[in-house]
Design a protein around this motif. Sequence first.
Motif, PDB file in Angstrom:
ATOM      1  N   LEU A 139       6.227 -11.609  -5.394  1.00 36.30           N
ATOM      2  CA  LEU A 139       5.800 -12.249  -4.730  1.00 36.30           C
ATOM      3  C   LEU A 139       5.372 -11.688  -3.269  1.00 36.30           C
ATOM      4  O   LEU A 139       4.404 -11.876  -1.997  1.00 36.30           O
ATOM      5  N   LEU A 140       6.235 -10.366  -2.798  1.00 35.23           N
ATOM      6  CA  LEU A 140       6.266 -10.650  -1.241  1.00 35.23           C
ATOM      7  C   LEU A 140       5.173  -9.344  -1.492  1.00 35.23           C
ATOM      8  O   LEU A 140       4.474  -8.948  -0.492  1.00 35.23           O
ATOM      9  N   PRO A 141       4.750  -8.731  -2.269  1.00 39.08           N
ATOM     10  CA  PRO A 141       4.031  -7.758  -1.991  1.00 39.08           C
ATOM     11  C   PRO A 141       2.483  -8.137  -2.587  1.00 39.08           C
ATOM     12  O   PRO A 141       1.819  -7.931  -1.485  1.00 39.08           O
ATOM     13  N   MET A 142       2.722  -9.335  -3.493  1.00 39.04           N
ATOM     14  CA  MET A 142       1.354  -9.943  -2.686  1.00 39.04           C
ATOM     15  C   MET A 142       0.717 -10.781  -1.901  1.00 39.04           C
ATOM     16  O   MET A 142      -0.254 -10.596  -1.316  1.00 39.04           O
ATOM     17  N   LEU A 143       2.040 -11.097  -1.219  1.00 34.77           N
ATOM     18  CA  LEU A 143       1.857 -11.701  -0.138  1.00 34.77           C
ATOM     19  C   LEU A 143       1.549 -10.632   1.257  1.00 34.77           C
ATOM     20  O   LEU A 143       0.156 -10.945   2.018  1.00 34.77           O
ATOM     21  N   GLY A 144       2.405  -9.264   0.918  1.00 37.41           N
ATOM     22  CA  GLY A 144       1.635  -8.376   2.068  1.00 37.41           C
ATOM     23  C   GLY A 144       0.019  -8.225   2.193  1.00 37.41           C
ATOM     24  O   GLY A 144      -0.345  -7.308   3.118  1.00 37.41           O
ATOM     25  N   THR A 145      -0.189  -7.692   0.638  1.00 30.80           N
ATOM     26  CA  THR A 145      -1.463  -6.927   0.484  1.00 30.80           C
ATOM     27  C   THR A 145      -2.602  -7.844   0.779  1.00 30.80           C
ATOM     28  O   THR A 145      -3.070  -7.383   1.431  1.00 30.80           O
ATOM     29  N   GLY A 146      -1.825  -8.882   0.170  1.00 30.44           N
ATOM     30  CA  GLY A 146      -3.314 -10.552   1.387  1.00 30.44           C
ATOM     31  C   GLY A 146      -3.074 -10.425   2.939  1.00 30.44           C
ATOM     32  O   GLY A 146      -4.725 -10.130   3.288  1.00 30.44           O
ATOM     33  N   VAL A 147      -2.253 -10.726   2.914  1.00 32.51           N
ATOM     34  CA  VAL A 147      -2.621 -10.258   4.380  1.00 32.51           C
ATOM     35  C   VAL A 147      -3.088  -8.654   5.644  1.00 32.51           C
ATOM     36  O   VAL A 147      -3.451  -8.998   6.536  1.00 32.51           O
ATOM     37  N   GLY A 148      -2.223  -8.005   4.533  1.00 36.54           N
ATOM     38  CA  GLY A 148      -2.768  -6.328   5.079  1.00 36.54           C
ATOM     39  C   GLY A 148      -3.769  -6.677   4.612  1.00 36.54           C
ATOM     40  O   GLY A 148      -4.873  -5.960   5.632  1.00 36.54           O
ATOM     41  N   VAL A 149      -4.888  -6.475   3.973  1.00 36.16           N
ATOM     42  CA  VAL A 149      -6.174  -6.332   3.599  1.00 36.16           C
ATOM     43  C   VAL A 149      -6.666  -7.176   4.806  1.00 36.16           C
ATOM     44  O   VAL A 149      -7.977  -6.921   4.866  1.00 36.16           O
ATOM     45  N   PHE A 209      14.508  -8.897   2.780  1.00 38.11           N
ATOM     46  CA  PHE A 209      13.134  -9.297   3.293  1.00 38.11           C
ATOM     47  C   PHE A 209      11.747  -9.199   4.323  1.00 38.11           C
ATOM     48  O   PHE A 209      13.089  -9.551   4.870  1.00 38.11           O
ATOM     49  N   SER A 210      11.785  -8.434   4.491  1.00 39.79           N
ATOM     50  CA  SER A 210      10.563  -8.602   5.522  1.00 39.79           C
ATOM     51  C   SER A 210       8.728  -8.223   5.689  1.00 39.79           C
ATOM     52  O   SER A 210       8.691  -8.675   4.673  1.00 39.79           O
ATOM     53  N   PHE A 211       8.205  -7.944   6.921  1.00 39.34           N
ATOM     54  CA  PHE A 211       6.941  -8.028   6.637  1.00 39.34           C
ATOM     55  C   PHE A 211       6.835  -6.554   6.313  1.00 39.34           C
ATOM     56  O   PHE A 211       5.297  -5.716   6.866  1.00 39.34           O
ATOM     57  N   GLY A 212       7.917  -5.863   6.016  1.00 38.20           N
ATOM     58  CA  GLY A 212       7.038  -3.840   5.559  1.00 38.20           C
ATOM     59  C   GLY A 212       6.590  -3.922   4.659  1.00 38.20           C
ATOM     60  O   GLY A 212       5.255  -2.610   5.064  1.00 38.20           O
ATOM     61  N   ASP A 213       5.953  -4.411   4.024  1.00 38.58           N
ATOM     62  CA  ASP A 213       5.459  -4.433   2.964  1.00 38.58           C
ATOM     63  C   ASP A 213       3.522  -4.381   3.178  1.00 38.58           C
ATOM     64  O   ASP A 213       2.985  -3.525   2.904  1.00 38.58           O
ATOM     65  N   LEU A 214       3.332  -5.640   4.746  1.00 40.93           N
ATOM     66  CA  LEU A 214       2.458  -5.670   5.166  1.00 40.93           C
ATOM     67  C   LEU A 214       2.296  -4.505   6.106  1.00 40.93           C
ATOM     68  O   LEU A 214       0.683  -3.835   6.131  1.00 40.93           O
ATOM     69  N   VAL A 215       3.142  -4.236   6.745  1.00 45.54           N
ATOM     70  CA  VAL A 215       2.872  -2.562   7.621  1.00 45.54           C
ATOM     71  C   VAL A 215       2.967  -1.305   6.376  1.00 45.54           C
ATOM     72  O   VAL A 215       1.896  -0.334   6.972  1.00 45.54           O
ATOM     73  N   VAL A 237      -2.606  -9.925  15.945  1.00 44.22           N
ATOM     74  CA  VAL A 237      -1.897  -9.951  17.097  1.00 44.22           C
ATOM     75  C   VAL A 237      -0.607 -10.936  17.017  1.00 44.22           C
ATOM     76  O   VAL A 237       0.608 -11.055  16.809  1.00 44.22           O
ATOM     77  N   PRO A 238      -1.474 -12.058  17.809  1.00 40.48           N
ATOM     78  CA  PRO A 238      -0.468 -13.160  17.615  1.00 40.48           C
ATOM     79  C   PRO A 238      -0.257 -13.661  16.518  1.00 40.48           C
ATOM     80  O   PRO A 238       0.122 -14.368  16.082  1.00 40.48           O
ATOM     81  N   LEU A 239      -1.991 -13.929  14.979  1.00 38.64           N
ATOM     82  CA  LEU A 239      -1.018 -14.237  14.111  1.00 38.64           C
ATOM     83  C   LEU A 239       0.154 -13.532  13.656  1.00 38.64           C
ATOM     84  O   LEU A 239       0.738 -14.427  13.321  1.00 38.64           O
ATOM     85  N   VAL A 240       0.611 -11.766  13.861  1.00 37.61           N
ATOM     86  CA  VAL A 240       1.332 -11.720  13.172  1.00 37.61           C
ATOM     87  C   VAL A 240       2.212 -12.245  13.403  1.00 37.61           C
ATOM     88  O   VAL A 240       3.514 -12.109  13.188  1.00 37.61           O
ATOM     89  N   VAL A 241       2.495 -11.378  15.077  1.00 36.55           N
ATOM     90  CA  VAL A 241       3.597 -12.633  15.945  1.00 36.55           C
ATOM     91  C   VAL A 241       3.863 -14.261  14.924  1.00 36.55           C
ATOM     92  O   VAL A 241       5.465 -14.571  15.009  1.00 36.55           O
ATOM     93  N   ALA A 242       3.146 -14.947  15.323  1.00 32.56           N
ATOM     94  CA  ALA A 242       3.322 -16.365  14.180  1.00 32.56           C
ATOM     95  C   ALA A 242       4.105 -16.319  13.465  1.00 32.56           C
ATOM     96  O   ALA A 242       5.185 -17.125  13.100  1.00 32.56           O
TER      97      ALA A 242
END
Length: 807
Positions: free
Chosen positions: A151-161, A35-41, A178-183
């Motif tokens: 779960l992860l697609p929903m999370l990635g879509t929400g943060v990405g949007v 699992f990663s934040f690849g969906d966000l990317v 950027v700080p938010l993503v790093v955090a």
Amino acid sequence: MHPASWWAVCAVLVGALVADLVPLHVERGRQTWTFSFGDLVMVVGLVEIGPFWTVVARSVALLLALGHERYALNKVVFNLAVTMLEVAVAGLVLSWAEPVRIERPTTWVVLLLALLASAGVSTCMVAVAIAITAGPPGRDYWRATLGPNLLLPMLGTGVGVTILLLLDLTAWALVIVVPLVVAVLLFFRQTARTNRDRRRVEQVYDFARRVEEVSPDEAGLRQIASAVRELLNADRVALWLPPYLDEEPRLVVARAGEAEPWYEGPSDPDDLIRRRAVDPRGGGPVLVGTPRASGEEAAALQRRQASEVLGAPIVTAAGEYGYLEVCDRQSDVVSFESGDRAALDSMLTHVNAAIRQQQLLTRIRYDADHDALTGLPNRQRLAVEIDALLSTEPGEVRAGLVFASLDNYTDVTDTLGHAASDELLLVTAGLLREHAPPSALVARMEGGQFAVLLPGLSLPATERAARRLRDAAATRARVAGLDLDVLLTFGVAAAPVHGDTSGTLMQRADVALLAGHSSGGVASYHPVLDQQSLRRLQLGTELETAMAEKQITVVFQPIVDTRTSDIVSVETLVRWAHPRYGNVPPDDFIGLAEQIGRIGAVTDYVLDLALERCRRWLDQDIALSVAVNLSAKCLAEPDLVDRVRAALRRHGVAGSLLTLELTEGIVVDDSVRNSTVLADLHALGLRLSMDDFGTGYSSLSQLRQLPIDELKIDKSFVLGMSTSQSESFIARSIVELAHNLGLRVVAEGVEDEVTRDLLAEMGCDKLQGFLVSRPLPDDRLENWLLARTGVRSAAPGAPHRRLFVRS
């Protein structure tokens, strides 16, 4: 093609690279979910740079990440294909929302559907790969992937949007984004690490609980290896232990899903990984993996057909090093890391404790059926081995049993102490093990007794083997600084002719051993020996009663002065008239008394009878000394001198009227020569005489070190003097040398006048034998004295008269 700016492509590329390098891996057996934040990317890439450039950025990032991890080429190709298909499917779904406007909720829904479709495609691709390599995945696989794929697609879509909406408002949103993503990334990683550490602690506690309950055998070692394998999710675990007691080195291998193959590294002391792990200077477990392996390390991994190995030392109950080796994660994605080394280090405490407990239990069982001194099996173990051998084919199995007794064991113990006799036992045990057949079982019974079990031998073959053992073991050994003889007596029994159980066979070998002392050193069991053993047992039981009831008596044999025919002494000889067995030979019950520890009581009894007779002569104003034989056992008794002194005082007899006769073997014993017992006895005023001189190994020069007053030429030389010049020459030499040393000489066994005259001509001082008189009981001795002797007046200065033999 979607227009894209170069900075946006670079941003997606960097984001994808970070997502691939810092994923969260969840292992379940051979399966690993990443699992990663690849969906966000992917959301940002699809909206900002389009599917094509997203595929390019994700592919380049994946190639860089897999190259950094040094994945195999087939895995790189598979992962690259899956990534490209994921982006392509997501882009195809997103095309339904053309034109893409991030502010529209329908776009959000389409992006979510795109990510769900992408996740579904990748899940199916992995399932196909599993089906090809390991068979169709079961329900567990689909249940385990369903939650994360939703779960992860929903999370990635929400943060990405959210990020895209902020960037649409102003580019300054990057300051917040950027700080938010790093955090979020750091929180994500820390949470994953915390969960992993918590899970590892729970697993270590569970592991400790499991190893405390393992059985104390090889199955227990297998349980330990399996517990380590499960805790570290390893493909293979090997546990090697060095030899312990009578156990061979042991190697236990636990492997997932297959039979347990042997592989070379753990059993090889020269293996690189094992050598590093057990090096005391190593400081804990060592980790060797293919990506960073040197040439020598790569060769060690190749021997195991492994890509990574964790090796750790095991400390046994004996303080020796064993070795624990963990090979490869079951997961193809996750590898061992420093946390796994720490977990293994924590487990080692419990593994070492479990193995030491196992070995201590083994030691308890070993001690229960082995002799602590020699390490040989004991009587109980021998009985088990005999019964196991004879039960294979009852009544038909042939086996020989030989009992061996160390003849001088008690003498060495009494004179030199237990440390010396233990040393002699170790020498004897080594000789028996060295010269016994390879298939034989050598055991120690008790005291100075051993046993040798000879499978497959008949009675004649066992007898021959016993004689060979006796000849091979007949040597001299350096014990306590002295050269001592290893003298063994053997008793032989064989199955099935002498019995078909351990109890019967051992009892009959023991009976044969008793007979071996009087039959040349080796005797086989015969039913007639049972009666002899019963007789011996009864004699030992009745010895005290026989003395109390005066069944044991003494006879006296006069000793005369060769020149004057004066009776100078009488030798006191012991006899036993048993009510059932008749006259028991002295050698039988004297030797028995020595074995059962009653020789001191017998000696005191005979000494009292001799001194009592001497006192009666003194009361008649006649000076006639008495001679009493002293056993070797008596010299080792610490109160001997006090007992002799007390006996002299009790009967009112001067020490000069008592002679103690010692065997030649006693006199040449180093322990006697090094002690003060002879000097202390001599200080009582009594005389010390060496009996049976010429039959042992002593020389006259040795007597210069001892307070010996006289020696008695053994009758074997005296009896042949009248017919053999050589015997006469030996007797003459003894007389001359003894006189040169200031010793007086007594000749035993004088039976004719020719021998008497020869001895007189040689200058022999005293004579004893049938020519003078046979040994006589007290009443017959009185009659003999009245009939054969006269009385001389006391010599000037002497207080008593002397008797002489009338011609």
